[in-house]
Design an enzyme around this catalytic site. Sequence first.
Site, short mmCIF file in Angstrom:
data_model
loop_
_atom_site.label_atom_id
_atom_site.label_comp_id
_atom_site.label_asym_id
_atom_site.label_seq_id
_atom_site.Cartn_x
_atom_site.Cartn_y
_atom_site.Cartn_z
N ASP A 181 0.84 -1.21 0.00
CA ASP A 181 0.00 0.00 0.00
C ASP A 181 0.87 1.25 0.00
O ASP A 181 0.37 2.37 -0.09
CB ASP A 181 -1.02 -0.01 1.14
CG ASP A 181 -0.39 -0.15 2.52
OD1 ASP A 181 0.85 -0.21 2.61
OD2 ASP A 181 -1.15 -0.18 3.51
N SER A 182 2.20 1.07 0.04
CA SER A 182 3.12 2.19 -0.20
C SER A 182 2.85 2.81 -1.56
O SER A 182 3.27 3.94 -1.82
CB SER A 182 4.58 1.71 -0.13
OG SER A 182 4.79 0.62 -1.02
N ASP B 26 -0.94 -6.24 -0.37
CA ASP B 26 -1.26 -5.65 0.93
C ASP B 26 -2.77 -5.52 1.12
O ASP B 26 -3.48 -5.11 0.19
CB ASP B 26 -0.67 -4.24 1.00
CG ASP B 26 0.51 -4.15 1.95
OD1 ASP B 26 0.70 -5.07 2.78
OD2 ASP B 26 1.25 -3.15 1.87
N GLU C 9 -1.07 -5.66 8.69
CA GLU C 9 -0.26 -5.05 9.74
C GLU C 9 -0.85 -5.32 11.11
O GLU C 9 -2.08 -5.34 11.27
CB GLU C 9 -0.19 -3.53 9.52
CG GLU C 9 0.47 -3.15 8.21
CD GLU C 9 0.56 -1.63 8.00
OE1 GLU C 9 0.17 -0.87 8.92
OE2 GLU C 9 1.01 -1.22 6.92
N GLU D 190 9.56 -3.78 10.36
CA GLU D 190 9.90 -2.46 9.83
C GLU D 190 10.37 -1.52 10.93
O GLU D 190 9.69 -1.38 11.96
CB GLU D 190 8.68 -1.85 9.11
CG GLU D 190 8.98 -0.47 8.53
CD GLU D 190 7.96 0.02 7.51
OE1 GLU D 190 7.03 -0.74 7.16
OE2 GLU D 190 8.11 1.17 7.05
O1 KIV Z 1 3.54 -1.11 1.61
C1 KIV Z 1 4.72 -1.50 1.56
O2 KIV Z 1 5.43 -1.28 0.57
C2 KIV Z 1 5.25 -2.23 2.70
C3 KIV Z 1 6.74 -2.38 2.78
C4 KIV Z 1 7.29 -1.19 3.47
C5 KIV Z 1 7.13 -3.63 3.46
O3 KIV Z 1 4.52 -2.64 3.54
#
Ligand code: KIV
Length: 298
Positions: free
Chosen positions: A67-68, A106, A138, A205
């Site tokens: 979700d980044s 994610d 998460e 993280e």
């Molecule tokens: O959303 C993402 O890219 C992540 C990474 C930071 C592991 O969760």
Amino acid sequence: MSTAGSSPGSRLGTDPAGVPVQAAPVTVRTLQRMKREGRPITMLTAYDYPTARLLDQAGVDVLLVGDSLGMTVLGYESTVPVTLDDILHHTRPVARAARRALVVADLPFLTYQVSVEDALRSAGRLLAEGGAQAVKLEGGAAVVDTVRRLVEAGIPVMGHLGLTPQSVHALGGYRVQGRTEAAARQLLEDAQRLAEAGAFALVLEMVPRQLARRVTEAVPIPTIGIGAGPDCDGQVLILHDLLGLYAGKSPKFAKQYVDLSAAIRDAVGRFIDEVRTGAFPTDEHSFSMDDDVVEKLD
Ligand code: KIV
């Protein structure tokens, strides 16, 4: 398999015609075997077909549709506004591109926290409609039951502890987690509970490297670190940090391997100059027709 030569940029090697060699697809069991054998796992974020294809050909083990993408490609300030449809939209091309890498998608904010039913539906869509092979979510104790139910339903789950960006407002910013004894104990316990619930791997993280090492030794499943030091079973980076493509400020733990922003600005600048000066296009980039046909047009 042929005695493949290796080409720059491909860790899998190529056949004599220069085509990347296809290795066996990575599964959740492959990752667990890699931990047992002490072979480091590599994971990168991917959000589109051409990049996912390159990463897969280069030999990365896991492609994470993180979700980044809210921050790297959609221009949001955080991952909080990202929706399930956003992740689905980006998972489909990544899944189409991946031949070898495991594709993990994610679960975005509020698609799994409200109820287990929500989580099952959201995760199910990422697998059935998106083509992902696993999901990531998460949190610690609060999501243990959800993880168990997803795993019982046949959905592989990757956990994510330490800095959990969907909780950035509750955490008061992007800070290192687990530095006090109580916080470190809590994180260790969460890791063990997630592993017992059936998670197949854990992202750690922004946690101190000593704590990441303790977690890695304590759990039977692979840990994949980002800002968690060198002793995890694997490492993940956000692709835009690695390529120098992120428009914002990259964190201390991210290593930039190339400056693609500069390369893109330079290439586009040259295109603009050449169009303005008439240097592009030339005959080389043009099509022509027979002169007698042209004359008939007069
Ligand atoms: O959303 C993402 O890219 C992540 C990474 C930071 C592991 O969760």
